[in-house]
Design an enzyme around this catalytic site. Structure first.
Site, PDB file in Angstrom:
ATOM      1  N   GLY A  11       0.821  -1.214   0.000  1.00  0.00           N
ATOM      2  CA  GLY A  11       0.000   0.000   0.000  1.00  0.00           C
ATOM      3  C   GLY A  11       0.853   1.262   0.000  1.00  0.00           C
ATOM      4  O   GLY A  11       2.094   1.199  -0.095  1.00  0.00           O
ATOM      5  N   PHE A  12       0.178   2.378   0.110  1.00  0.00           N
ATOM      6  CA  PHE A  12       0.843   3.685   0.070  1.00  0.00           C
ATOM      7  C   PHE A  12       1.903   3.803   1.175  1.00  0.00           C
ATOM      8  O   PHE A  12       3.115   3.938   0.887  1.00  0.00           O
ATOM      9  CB  PHE A  12      -0.246   4.768   0.181  1.00  0.00           C
ATOM     10  CG  PHE A  12       0.228   6.135   0.586  1.00  0.00           C
ATOM     11  CD1 PHE A  12       1.334   6.722  -0.024  1.00  0.00           C
ATOM     12  CD2 PHE A  12      -0.452   6.848   1.574  1.00  0.00           C
ATOM     13  CE1 PHE A  12       1.761   7.995   0.353  1.00  0.00           C
ATOM     14  CE2 PHE A  12      -0.042   8.110   1.945  1.00  0.00           C
ATOM     15  CZ  PHE A  12       1.076   8.680   1.347  1.00  0.00           C
ATOM     16  N   TYR A 153     -15.374   3.006   9.999  1.00  0.00           N
ATOM     17  CA  TYR A 153     -13.905   2.947   9.906  1.00  0.00           C
ATOM     18  C   TYR A 153     -13.269   3.329  11.242  1.00  0.00           C
ATOM     19  O   TYR A 153     -12.402   2.615  11.773  1.00  0.00           O
ATOM     20  CB  TYR A 153     -13.422   3.876   8.790  1.00  0.00           C
ATOM     21  CG  TYR A 153     -11.928   4.069   8.759  1.00  0.00           C
ATOM     22  CD1 TYR A 153     -11.082   3.005   8.437  1.00  0.00           C
ATOM     23  CD2 TYR A 153     -11.349   5.307   9.053  1.00  0.00           C
ATOM     24  CE1 TYR A 153      -9.708   3.174   8.407  1.00  0.00           C
ATOM     25  CE2 TYR A 153      -9.977   5.480   9.020  1.00  0.00           C
ATOM     26  CZ  TYR A 153      -9.155   4.407   8.697  1.00  0.00           C
ATOM     27  OH  TYR A 153      -7.790   4.567   8.675  1.00  0.00           O
ATOM     28  N   LYS A 157     -10.916   1.084  13.922  1.00  0.00           N
ATOM     29  CA  LYS A 157      -9.558   1.457  14.351  1.00  0.00           C
ATOM     30  C   LYS A 157      -9.479   1.505  15.876  1.00  0.00           C
ATOM     31  O   LYS A 157      -8.504   1.082  16.478  1.00  0.00           O
ATOM     32  CB  LYS A 157      -9.149   2.793  13.732  1.00  0.00           C
ATOM     33  CG  LYS A 157      -8.809   2.687  12.262  1.00  0.00           C
ATOM     34  CD  LYS A 157      -7.543   1.851  12.062  1.00  0.00           C
ATOM     35  CE  LYS A 157      -7.259   1.544  10.622  1.00  0.00           C
ATOM     36  NZ  LYS A 157      -6.073   0.683  10.440  1.00  0.00           N
TER      37      LYS A 157
HETATM   38  N1  NAD Z   1      -3.231   7.237   4.528  1.00  0.00           N
HETATM   39  C1  NAD Z   1      -3.696   7.874   5.604  1.00  0.00           C
HETATM   40  O1  NAD Z   1      -3.905   9.092   5.600  1.00  0.00           O
HETATM   41  C2  NAD Z   1      -3.982   7.112   6.868  1.00  0.00           C
HETATM   42  C3  NAD Z   1      -4.428   7.826   7.994  1.00  0.00           C
HETATM   43  C4  NAD Z   1      -4.708   7.119   9.167  1.00  0.00           C
HETATM   44  C5  NAD Z   1      -4.515   5.751   9.214  1.00  0.00           C
HETATM   45  N2  NAD Z   1      -4.100   5.088   8.113  1.00  0.00           N
HETATM   46  C6  NAD Z   1      -3.929   3.634   8.188  1.00  0.00           C
HETATM   47  O2  NAD Z   1      -2.637   3.287   7.701  1.00  0.00           O
HETATM   48  C7  NAD Z   1      -2.703   2.022   7.048  1.00  0.00           C
HETATM   49  C8  NAD Z   1      -2.140   2.122   5.637  1.00  0.00           C
HETATM   50  O3  NAD Z   1      -2.913   3.066   4.902  1.00  0.00           O
HETATM   51  P1  NAD Z   1      -2.607   3.408   3.368  1.00  0.00           P
HETATM   52  O4  NAD Z   1      -3.077   4.786   3.126  1.00  0.00           O
HETATM   53  O5  NAD Z   1      -1.212   3.021   3.030  1.00  0.00           O
HETATM   54  O6  NAD Z   1      -3.656   2.428   2.661  1.00  0.00           O
HETATM   55  P2  NAD Z   1      -3.484   1.438   1.433  1.00  0.00           P
HETATM   56  O7  NAD Z   1      -4.854   1.000   1.070  1.00  0.00           O
HETATM   57  O8  NAD Z   1      -2.639   2.053   0.368  1.00  0.00           O
HETATM   58  O9  NAD Z   1      -2.692   0.216   2.076  1.00  0.00           O
HETATM   59  C9  NAD Z   1      -3.327  -0.844   2.762  1.00  0.00           C
HETATM   60  C10 NAD Z   1      -2.853  -2.146   2.147  1.00  0.00           C
HETATM   61  O10 NAD Z   1      -3.470  -3.214   2.864  1.00  0.00           O
HETATM   62  C11 NAD Z   1      -3.780  -4.234   1.944  1.00  0.00           C
HETATM   63  N3  NAD Z   1      -4.866  -5.057   2.501  1.00  0.00           N
HETATM   64  C12 NAD Z   1      -6.152  -4.689   2.700  1.00  0.00           C
HETATM   65  N4  NAD Z   1      -6.859  -5.729   3.192  1.00  0.00           N
HETATM   66  C13 NAD Z   1      -5.977  -6.765   3.318  1.00  0.00           C
HETATM   67  C14 NAD Z   1      -6.105  -8.098   3.780  1.00  0.00           C
HETATM   68  N5  NAD Z   1      -7.286  -8.590   4.197  1.00  0.00           N
HETATM   69  N6  NAD Z   1      -5.006  -8.893   3.775  1.00  0.00           N
HETATM   70  C15 NAD Z   1      -3.808  -8.409   3.334  1.00  0.00           C
HETATM   71  N7  NAD Z   1      -3.647  -7.138   2.894  1.00  0.00           N
HETATM   72  C16 NAD Z   1      -4.702  -6.334   2.881  1.00  0.00           C
HETATM   73  C17 NAD Z   1      -4.202  -3.502   0.680  1.00  0.00           C
HETATM   74  O11 NAD Z   1      -4.091  -4.309  -0.476  1.00  0.00           O
HETATM   75  C18 NAD Z   1      -3.244  -2.307   0.675  1.00  0.00           C
HETATM   76  O12 NAD Z   1      -2.119  -2.557  -0.112  1.00  0.00           O
HETATM   77  C19 NAD Z   1      -4.159   1.576   7.113  1.00  0.00           C
HETATM   78  O13 NAD Z   1      -4.313   0.741   8.235  1.00  0.00           O
HETATM   79  C20 NAD Z   1      -4.913   2.879   7.323  1.00  0.00           C
HETATM   80  O14 NAD Z   1      -6.153   2.668   7.967  1.00  0.00           O
HETATM   81  C21 NAD Z   1      -3.829   5.726   6.936  1.00  0.00           C
END
Ligand code: NAD
Length: 322
Positions: A11-12, A153, A157
């Site tokens: 992911g990101f 969501y 969390k």
């Molecule tokens: N980006 C933000 O601003 C932000 C803010 C607060 C919290 N978060 C948390 O940080 C984490 C990463 O966020 P992100 O923005 O990189 O999101 P993202 O969607 O780019 O990355 C999440 C990854 O998890 C994988 N995934 C989802 N379900 C899965 C499963 N059942 N088994 C295996 N892999 C799975 C997805 O394929 C994806 O690559 C998440 O937990 C998100 O809730 C992100």
């Protein structure tokens, strides 16, 4: 250097973290199921630059597959887990709450159970600023009451944090839960505001903007978040909840103005009413993270947006230095 398992590593945030871990000499085991939350090719793109790195292992596994996950932890002698895999984002969680509960709560439980039986004792868990809801006093402190989540969501969390605390008390899994405040940078999820706005401004197409533009966010550059995660891996002891934000806020209208400056183009705005589940404000108090982690966000919004723009124009994401 130990082996770190990163769930959601394609992911990101996970891909930026992986790059840094590899640069620091760690072995990284990435577990990701490439789910269709957004185009999986974008996720492959995130990891393309280090896919063949000798210390990188990619496993296409769902975090809910507990037995498989435990075996991975044992086979690779995993020392610590960074648990990022989740269904992210507020709005889709209102459409599909059961999937969010299943992946974010069930999946976190599966990660904790796998760690318990594989004997892995260090965890960094990605929580979210959204747990604060609309009633918290800004800037948000970790001690605030967080019992009224405004979206499924946010609820998942908060439940994840509680599960982590429970597993620390019962099974000694030392955990830092990091409440991340809107993270941006190259490779940001395509539906998130900055990424969506930038693409539309560059294409000269109208973009949907929800509300009157006075809502405000604490936007945090992804490398600052990664620094906070790395510091957490070093420091993790006991159980703590820590805010990772920039501690600066900007309104939606100001953000659009800044994007116009950075791109030297005009945004075409299609104003829509407020979205349910969106909070009016997020603002991190980072005193605790400063004290425990030495966390010090260093990237201004202008710098971060310029880097993002450059990456959109040419640079491959997450390229390792040659
Ligand atoms: N980006 C933000 O601003 C932000 C803010 C607060 C919290 N978060 C948390 O940080 C984490 C990463 O966020 P992100 O923005 O990189 O999101 P993202 O969607 O780019 O990355 C999440 C990854 O998890 C994988 N995934 C989802 N379900 C899965 C499963 N059942 N088994 C295996 N892999 C799975 C997805 O394929 C994806 O690559 C998440 O937990 C998100 O809730 C992100």
């Amino acid at each position: 250097m130990g082996t770190i398992l990163v769930t959601g590593g394609a992911g990101f945030i996970g891909s930026h973290l992986t790059k840094r871990l590899l640069l620091e000499g760690h072995t990284v085991v990435c577990v990701d199921n490439f789910t269709y939350t957004y185009d999986p090719f974008v996720k492959w793109d995130h990891i393309n630059a280090f896919r063949n790195h000798p210390q990188y292992h990619l496993l296409s596994i769902d975090i809910r597959e507990k037995t498989a996950l435990q075996k991975v932890m044992e086979d690779y002698q995993v020392e610590a887990v960074v648990h990022l895999a989740a269904l992210a984002g507020v709005r889709p969680s209102i459409q599909n709450p059961s999937a969010y509960v299943d992946v974010n709560i069930g999946g976190t439980l599966s990660v904790l159970e796998s760690m318990r039986y594989a004997g892995v004792r260090k965890l960094v868990f990605a929580s979210s600023s959204s747990v604060y809801g609309d009633d918290s006093r800004a800037p948000f402190q970790e001690t605030a009451e967080v019992n009224q989540p405004v979206s499924p969501y946010a609820l998942t969390k908060r439940a994840g944090e509680m599960l982590c605390e429970n597993y620390f008390r019962l099974h000694g899994i030392e955990t830092y839960c990091l409440r991340l405040f809107t993270v941006y940078g190259p490779g940001q999820r395509p539906e998130m505001a900055i990424s969506y706005f930038l693409r539309n401004i560059l294409a000269g197409t109208p973009m949907d903007v929800f509300g009157d533009g006075t809502s405000a966010r604490d936007y945090t550059y992804v490398e600052d978040i990664v620094a906070g995660i790395l510091a957490s891996l070093d420091a993790v002891r006991g159980f703590e909840i820590l805010n990772l934000g920039s501690a600066r806020i900007i309104s939606l209208n100001e953000l659009i103005g800044t994007l116009e400056e950075v791109t030297e183009r005009t945004a075409l705005v299609n104003r829509l009413s407020d979205q349910p589940g969106d909070v009016r404000l997020t603002h991190a108090d980072i005193t605790k993270a400063r004290r425990i982690l030495g966390y010090q966000p260093a990237t201004s919004l202008h710098q971060g947006l310029n880097t993002m723009l450059e990456a959109l124009n040419h640079a491959p994401i997450n390229a390792l230095p040659v």
